[in-house]
Design a protein around this motif. Structure first.
Motif, mmCIF file in Angstrom:
data_model
loop_
_atom_site.group_PDB
_atom_site.id
_atom_site.type_symbol
_atom_site.label_atom_id
_atom_site.label_comp_id
_atom_site.label_asym_id
_atom_site.label_seq_id
_atom_site.Cartn_x
_atom_site.Cartn_y
_atom_site.Cartn_z
ATOM 1 N N ASP A 195 -36.646 -45.846 -40.964
ATOM 2 C CA ASP A 195 -37.148 -44.470 -40.547
ATOM 3 C C ASP A 195 -38.425 -44.555 -39.925
ATOM 4 O O ASP A 195 -38.990 -45.556 -40.065
ATOM 5 C CB ASP A 195 -36.846 -43.350 -41.762
ATOM 6 C CG ASP A 195 -36.871 -42.038 -41.076
ATOM 7 O OD1 ASP A 195 -36.884 -41.829 -39.892
ATOM 8 O OD2 ASP A 195 -36.794 -41.085 -41.934
ATOM 9 N N LEU A 196 -38.410 -43.631 -39.043
ATOM 10 C CA LEU A 196 -39.995 -43.710 -38.461
ATOM 11 C C LEU A 196 -41.091 -43.532 -39.236
ATOM 12 O O LEU A 196 -41.141 -42.691 -40.300
ATOM 13 C CB LEU A 196 -40.005 -42.529 -37.396
ATOM 14 C CG LEU A 196 -41.161 -42.681 -36.419
ATOM 15 C CD1 LEU A 196 -41.273 -43.992 -35.632
ATOM 16 C CD2 LEU A 196 -41.238 -41.398 -35.494
ATOM 17 N N CYS A 197 -41.986 -44.558 -39.249
ATOM 18 C CA CYS A 197 -43.253 -44.738 -40.158
ATOM 19 C C CYS A 197 -44.682 -44.507 -39.224
ATOM 20 O O CYS A 197 -44.676 -45.152 -38.196
ATOM 21 C CB CYS A 197 -43.205 -45.505 -41.005
ATOM 22 S SG CYS A 197 -41.805 -45.488 -42.223
ATOM 23 N N VAL A 198 -45.661 -44.066 -39.865
ATOM 24 C CA VAL A 198 -46.929 -44.331 -39.426
ATOM 25 C C VAL A 198 -47.719 -45.300 -39.981
ATOM 26 O O VAL A 198 -48.015 -45.202 -41.486
ATOM 27 C CB VAL A 198 -47.675 -43.129 -39.117
ATOM 28 C CG1 VAL A 198 -49.158 -43.050 -38.774
ATOM 29 C CG2 VAL A 198 -47.027 -41.949 -38.637
ATOM 30 N N LEU A 199 -48.156 -46.416 -39.438
ATOM 31 C CA LEU A 199 -48.956 -47.608 -40.074
ATOM 32 C C LEU A 199 -50.155 -47.276 -39.993
ATOM 33 O O LEU A 199 -50.954 -47.040 -38.807
ATOM 34 C CB LEU A 199 -48.359 -48.763 -39.441
ATOM 35 C CG LEU A 199 -47.017 -49.479 -40.022
ATOM 36 C CD1 LEU A 199 -46.162 -48.600 -39.727
ATOM 37 C CD2 LEU A 199 -46.870 -50.936 -39.536
ATOM 38 N N LEU A 200 -50.946 -47.019 -41.093
ATOM 39 C CA LEU A 200 -52.250 -46.883 -41.071
ATOM 40 C C LEU A 200 -53.194 -47.874 -41.764
ATOM 41 O O LEU A 200 -52.964 -48.236 -42.953
ATOM 42 C CB LEU A 200 -52.597 -45.591 -41.892
ATOM 43 C CG LEU A 200 -54.030 -44.962 -41.974
ATOM 44 C CD1 LEU A 200 -54.593 -44.586 -40.718
ATOM 45 C CD2 LEU A 200 -53.973 -43.787 -43.060
ATOM 46 N N THR A 201 -54.141 -48.358 -41.180
ATOM 47 C CA THR A 201 -55.024 -49.336 -41.526
ATOM 48 C C THR A 201 -56.449 -48.624 -42.073
ATOM 49 O O THR A 201 -57.158 -47.986 -41.183
ATOM 50 C CB THR A 201 -55.541 -50.453 -40.501
ATOM 51 O OG1 THR A 201 -54.186 -51.230 -40.079
ATOM 52 C CG2 THR A 201 -56.486 -51.539 -41.229
ATOM 53 N N PRO A 202 -56.444 -48.714 -43.413
ATOM 54 C CA PRO A 202 -57.810 -47.977 -44.084
ATOM 55 C C PRO A 202 -59.062 -48.749 -43.599
ATOM 56 O O PRO A 202 -59.071 -49.803 -43.297
ATOM 57 C CB PRO A 202 -57.747 -48.071 -45.506
ATOM 58 C CG PRO A 202 -56.216 -48.441 -45.752
ATOM 59 C CD PRO A 202 -55.702 -49.174 -44.471
#
Length: 831
Positions: A106-113
């Motif tokens: 499914d569509l996901c947002v990849l976030l780098t802290p």
């Protein structure tokens, strides 16, 4: 309802049908406090983590976001947003495996802290009692809160309740599934905040009674809640431990004794049920202004070195979490998201934690053996005894397996809460719940398709109705405009135009009816007769043209025959007749455009027409057709047609043979041989024509032996010409000497002039024929009536043919030297 509330306050409890008592295994994780899991190096945040459609993205790759910033939009429907679990940069937006039994992407947002964990703007309202109902619901929706008990249904939509009044608010803290202690630790450590969330809900729903249900195997949680539940209308209820008491319908029946009807909802009964973790999230959203970005997750199982509960940010990869809590995996280690009854095995460890994740169970094989192979049902009815929804799991299994979904629905398939109690007690180890899930999904898909088709049908019908209304409106406007025009013309003193037009039409129809009966079709006989007359006229013109050409040929032939007596055998006349026949055939072919008519030469003047033999005529026609086919092949290879010159008459004296002519004939013969060599490369055969007997000659005197000899001589001649062409040797044709008894003084100059005229006509016709690619039909000449068949010498005929070809070549050369515009009469091509 009042009496029911009194009985509940008095401490009454009820029970539900079925249920089981599996090993609890809760002490592995419930004895230690909740810890912070920490910040992973990357977060994978699915855009849809609730039961309903996902919202539109608000960020793009490269954007920097703050903690709690919304990543998707929400609207007035069932869409709730997702938020950034920490501050950082959006590094990718792409499909990724999510926490679902299907294991699909499914569509996901990849976030780098970025490590700062900096919050975005927060708008907490500790004075929530000053907010209207609609604003409270909108804040709950903006915070992205969904049911954290496992169903993840949008909470704001559930609280709206279709305008129904809420009599009883139930906070579900039963947490009946084995191994899971999320709600237990939450109630032990955050009981005060849970009660604050209950007060917000009381302000929103205005219930008459609030019940907090907790199983009796959680004494610490019961004590913590009881100490903070100071409101008179809030009661903490301890119920016996039994699975699945945490189901919403079972909880309602345990605490109130009422059953939710089939296909009904608890809110229609005036009862609202919310999970204890959902109540805590509502408190954080309204009072603190914090969206749902983290939750407590139980990490348990013998494979963990340090099992317990932790605050985990949504989007944290499971692999990182397992490493963080020192998982000691064995071969083919299973990781189950959820409990052993209703959870599912993850396809791999790179799956993110979502709002519905309450437990990560990693058991060893000895602790929780994998299910064995499915066996045949033995009809023991243990599943029916354990079903808390009072269904018939065995019958549902049969109908679901064979896809008879209508019968399964008739047995209340959708009342199944998928608790897994039936599969737990099944001695055949049949995964009953899996069959029910597949059946439900198929039914939902079929219904969705049917609803889609029904909506399309309604849109089409509405469109057709609109078209009909517009058409009727146009017709009404046109009729009104026409009426106004008629009224204006009548006022101006004129006649009604419509009435006048109708009168003219009626008069025209009456005139037509008087002229001819109405049931007869129009008479087209004149047109047909005119077409037939034109057709006959064209045929007559072609026939007249052909007859004229035939008459000219017959006149020339008659003049040639009159110059010599019939009794004398004149081969020269026979050759002239053959040339005339070919000219006549060519003329007839040009005259008839679709079908070439072959004109048969007229008989000799002194030969009666009645004595013509049909058999001989058929033979002559066959010879003519073969000759025409040969001529077509020769025309493609540009071979010259040789005109056969007749041998001199028997009484012609031999002393008048001109040596000069003989030398010319020899030169022409050499040129002809060279031409024959070229023609042999295109496989053109040379046809030697033998004269046919006269019409009055009896057929019995025809000598077949002589005819066979003549054919053999012709074939030998053709073979010899081919061999001569391969060696490039010139063939010298010697003009034969006249017979010994042939007188030389009787050469007729008149006949020679006639032959020359005929040759020129023939050459002109041949030139026209070559342009139109028409086939030349050669008719074999007929000898005189009194000429015996036995005196025809085939060898002389072949020699005469060679002489004729040489003479034709000579005449063509002379015509080219003199610069004549008219084609040479002896240049006709023959094969």
């Amino acid at each position: 309802m009042h009496s029911l509330l009194e009985r509940i306050k008095a401490g009454s409890l009820w029970d539900f049908h079925g249920g089981i008592h599996p090993p609890e295994n809760k002490h592995q994780s419930s004895l230690t406090p909740v810890v912070q899991a920490g910040l992973p190096p990357q977060l994978i945040i699915p855009v849809r983590q609730h039961a309903g459609p996902a919202g539109d993205l608000l960020v793009k790759v490269g954007d920097r976001v703050k903690k709690g910033q919304p990543l998707t939009r929400y609207d007035k429907g069932r869409i709730v947003p997702v938020h950034a679990s920490t501050s950082g940069t959006v590094t990718a937006i792409e499909p990724h495996t999510v926490a679902h039994p299907s294991g699909l992407d499914d569509l996901c947002v990849l976030l780098t802290p970025d490590g700062e964990d900096a919050w975005g703007p927060r708008d907490g309202r500790p004075d929530y009692w000053n907010l209207e109902r609609g604003e409270l619901l909108e804040r709950i929706q903006q915070a992205g809160i969904a049911g954290l008990g496992g169903a993840v249904f949008p909470t704001h939509s559930k609280l709206d309740g279709r305008g129904q009044l809420t009599e009883i608010l139930i906070v579900n803290g039963l947490e009946c599934e084995p191994y899971i202690t999320t709600d237990d630790r939450l109630m032990q450590e955050y009981a005060d905040e849970i009660l604050d969330g209950i007060r917000v809900l009381k302000h929103l729903l205005k219930p008459k009674l609030t019940l907090i249900g907790v199983e009796d195997n959680k004494p610490a949680a019961i004590a913590a809640l009881t100490s903070h539940a100071t409101d008179e209308d809030v009661l903490v209820k301890s119920v016996p431990t039994k699975y699945p008491s945490g189901g919403a319908k079972q909880t309602i029946e345990l605490l109130t004794g009422r059953q939710v009807p089939k296909g009904g909802r608890a809110v229609d009964m005036g009862i609202m049920v919310l999970n204890v973790a959902t109540v805590f999230a509502i408190k954080r959203a309204i009072i603190d202004g914090e969206p749902l970005i983290e939750r407590i997750v139980t990490l348990t199982g013998d494979a963990f070195k340090q099992p317990g509960n932790a605050w985990v940010r949504l989007g944290t990869p499971v692999r990182w979490l397992l490493q963080r809590f020192e998982l000691q995996p064995e071969a083919d280690q299973r990781v189950i998201m959820g409990g052993p009854m209703m959870g599912f095995t993850l396809p791999h460890a790179m799956v993110p934690v979502v709002k519905a994740t309450n437990c990560l169970l990693s058991p060893t094989r000895a602790e929780l053996p994998p299910p064995g192979p499915e066996q045949a049902c033995i009809r023991c009815s243990a599943c029916a005894d354990a079903c808390p929804a009072n269904l018939l799991p065995q019958e549902l299994y049969w109908y679901s397996r064979v896809k008879e979904y209508d019968k399964a629905e008739g047995l209340n398939l959708f009342d199944c809460i998928e608790c897994g109690a039936c599969a737990w007690v099944c001695p055949s180890e049949i995964p009953l719940v899996q069959y029910y899930k597949i059946a439900k999904d198929d039914i939902r898909e079929t219904r969705a398709e049917a609803e889609k088709a029904e909506r399309a049908k309604l849109r089409f019908e509405a469109k057709q109705a609109r078209f009909e209304r517009e058409k009727a409106a146009r017709e009404a406007r046109h009729a009104e405009a026409a009426a106004q025009r008629r009224q204006a013309m009548t006022k101006a003193g004129g006649d009604d135009p419509v009435a006048a037009a109708l009168a003219r039409l009626k008069a025209k129809q009456e005139a037509a009816d008087g002229a001819a009966p109405s049931d007869l079709r129009p008479d087209n006989a004149d047109m047909a007769a005119a077409r037939e007359a034109r057709k006959q006229e064209a045929l007559a013109r072609r026939a007249a043209k052909a007859a004229e050409a035939a008459e000219g040929v017959q006149n020339l032939a008659a003049e040639a025959r009159e110059s010599a007596p019939v009794a004398e055998v004149d081969p020269k006349k026979a050759a002239i007749a053959a040339a005339l026949a070919r000219a006549k055939a060519k003329k007839a072919a040009q005259a008839s455009e679709p079908d070439a008519a072959v004109v048969k030469p007229a008989p000799v003047a002194d030969t009666p027409a009645a004595e013509v033999d049909p058999k001989k005529a058929a033979i002559a026609a066959a010879i003519a057709r073969a000759k025409a086919k040969k001529a077509a092949q020769a025309a493609e290879s540009d071979a010259e047609t040789a005109v056969v010159e007749p041998a001199p008459a028997a009484d012609e004296p031999a002393a008048e043979v001109d040596p000069k002519k003989a030398a010319i004939a020899a030169a022409l013969a050499r040129a002809k041989a060279k031409k024959a060599a070229q023609a042999s490369q295109s496989d053109a055969d040379t046809a030697v024509m033998e004269p046919a007997p006269a019409a009055d000659e009896p057929a019995a005197e025809v000598d077949p032996k002589k005819a066979a000899i003549a054919a053999a001589i012709a074939r030998a001649k053709a073979k010899k010409a081919a061999q001569a062409s391969e060696s490039d040797a010139e063939t010298a044709v010697v003009e034969p000497a006249p017979a010994a008894d042939e007188p030389a003084a009787e050469v007729d100059p008149k006949k020679a002039a006639i032959a020359a005229a005929i040759a020129r006509a023939k050459a002109k016709k041949a030139a026209q024929a070559s342009e139109s690619d028409a086939d030349t039909v050669v008719v074999e000449p007929t000898p005189a009536a009194d000429e015996p068949v036995a005196e025809v010498d085939p060898k002389k005929a072949a020699i005469a043919a060679a002489i004729a070809r040489a003479k034709a070549k000579k005449l063509a050369a002379e015509a080219a030297a003199k610069g004549q515009t008219e084609p040479d009469p002896l240049s006709d091509k023959s094969h």
